[in-house]
Scaffold this motif. Structure first.
Motif, short mmCIF file in Angstrom:
data_model
loop_
_atom_site.label_atom_id
_atom_site.label_comp_id
_atom_site.label_asym_id
_atom_site.label_seq_id
_atom_site.Cartn_x
_atom_site.Cartn_y
_atom_site.Cartn_z
N LYS A 74 0.83 -1.20 0.00
CA LYS A 74 0.00 0.00 0.00
C LYS A 74 0.87 1.26 0.00
O LYS A 74 0.64 2.20 -0.76
CB LYS A 74 -0.91 -0.02 1.23
CG LYS A 74 -1.87 1.11 1.30
CD LYS A 74 -3.00 0.91 0.33
CE LYS A 74 -4.12 1.86 0.62
NZ LYS A 74 -5.23 1.68 -0.27
N TYR A 75 1.90 1.28 0.85
CA TYR A 75 2.82 2.43 0.88
C TYR A 75 3.54 2.59 -0.46
O TYR A 75 3.67 3.70 -0.96
CB TYR A 75 3.83 2.27 2.03
CG TYR A 75 3.34 2.79 3.35
CD1 TYR A 75 3.77 4.01 3.84
CD2 TYR A 75 2.46 2.05 4.13
CE1 TYR A 75 3.33 4.49 5.06
CE2 TYR A 75 2.01 2.52 5.35
CZ TYR A 75 2.44 3.74 5.81
OH TYR A 75 2.00 4.22 7.02
N GLN A 76 4.03 1.49 -1.01
CA GLN A 76 4.76 1.54 -2.28
C GLN A 76 3.86 2.02 -3.42
O GLN A 76 4.29 2.79 -4.27
CB GLN A 76 5.36 0.17 -2.60
CG GLN A 76 6.49 -0.20 -1.65
CD GLN A 76 6.85 -1.67 -1.70
OE1 GLN A 76 6.16 -2.47 -2.31
NE2 GLN A 76 7.94 -2.02 -1.02
N SER A 77 2.61 1.57 -3.43
CA SER A 77 1.69 1.97 -4.50
C SER A 77 1.36 3.46 -4.45
O SER A 77 0.94 4.04 -5.44
CB SER A 77 0.40 1.14 -4.45
OG SER A 77 -0.37 1.50 -3.32
N LYS A 78 1.56 4.07 -3.29
CA LYS A 78 1.31 5.50 -3.14
C LYS A 78 2.61 6.31 -3.21
O LYS A 78 2.61 7.50 -2.92
CB LYS A 78 0.60 5.77 -1.82
CG LYS A 78 -0.80 5.18 -1.78
CD LYS A 78 -1.52 5.59 -0.52
CE LYS A 78 -2.92 5.04 -0.52
NZ LYS A 78 -3.92 6.02 -0.83
N GLY A 79 3.72 5.63 -3.57
CA GLY A 79 5.00 6.31 -3.68
C GLY A 79 5.59 6.73 -2.34
O GLY A 79 6.34 7.70 -2.28
N LEU A 80 5.27 6.00 -1.30
CA LEU A 80 5.73 6.36 0.05
C LEU A 80 6.72 5.34 0.61
O LEU A 80 6.72 5.06 1.81
CB LEU A 80 4.52 6.46 0.99
CG LEU A 80 3.46 7.49 0.60
CD1 LEU A 80 2.22 7.34 1.48
CD2 LEU A 80 4.03 8.90 0.70
N GLU A 81 7.59 4.79 -0.26
CA GLU A 81 8.54 3.77 0.18
C GLU A 81 9.37 4.21 1.38
O GLU A 81 9.65 3.43 2.28
CB GLU A 81 9.49 3.36 -0.95
CG GLU A 81 8.84 2.61 -2.07
CD GLU A 81 8.27 3.52 -3.16
OE1 GLU A 81 8.25 4.76 -2.98
OE2 GLU A 81 7.83 3.00 -4.18
#
Length: 152
Positions: A11-18
């Protein structure tokens, strides 16, 4: 737990929040007589979370108020906090001849266990509601029998 962590990371990665993926701490709970060391030896060496064992009954408070993000319980909530009193009372219509299960018992026995389950679930949800942060998630997997299915 790995599945939950991977879902959150995705979920974080899909929102660009790695760079903002949180660290995870997992609390395992069981009765005080449980050997947590056995559990800990079965955890993967390369786990992506911190681990702690929390002894005590899940029917009572275990954590500080508003301190949990996710609560997960699998196949445990069907265990009652106690055997219903009327099942143990020889003078009660729900007396179960010393047995502490209801699968072959009378309707009175089943009703006594159903009432205990309702009380335990209400208590469980109330104490977890105090422990979980507002707007967070509780995941429950509870075995059950559909209405109308014979117990024996």
């Amino acid at each position: 737990m790995q599945n939950v962590i991977e879902a959150v990371e995705h979920k974080y990665q899909s929102k660009g929040l790695e760079s903002k993926i949180p660290e995870f701490q997992v609390f395992f709970n069981d009765h005080i007589t449980n050997d947590f060391n056995t559990l800990f030896t079965t955890l993967p060496l390369e786990k992506q979370y911190f681990v702690a064992g929390v002894p005590g009954s899940f029917h009572g408070r275990l954590f500080p108020e508003a301190s949990l993000y996710v609560v997960h319980s699998s196949y445990a909530l069907h265990w009652p906090s106690k055997v219903p009193t009327e099942v143990l009372n020889k003078d009660s219509p729900a007396w179960n001849k010393g047995k502490i299960f209801y699968t072959s018992g009378s309707d009175e026995v089943a009703n006594a266990f159903a009432a205990q389950f309702a009380e335990d679930m209400e208590n469980f949800l109330n104490v977890r509601a105090r422990e979980i942060m507002a707007g967070r998630m509780i995941i429950l997997i509870v075995p059950s029998i559909a209405n109308g299915i014979r117990r024996s």
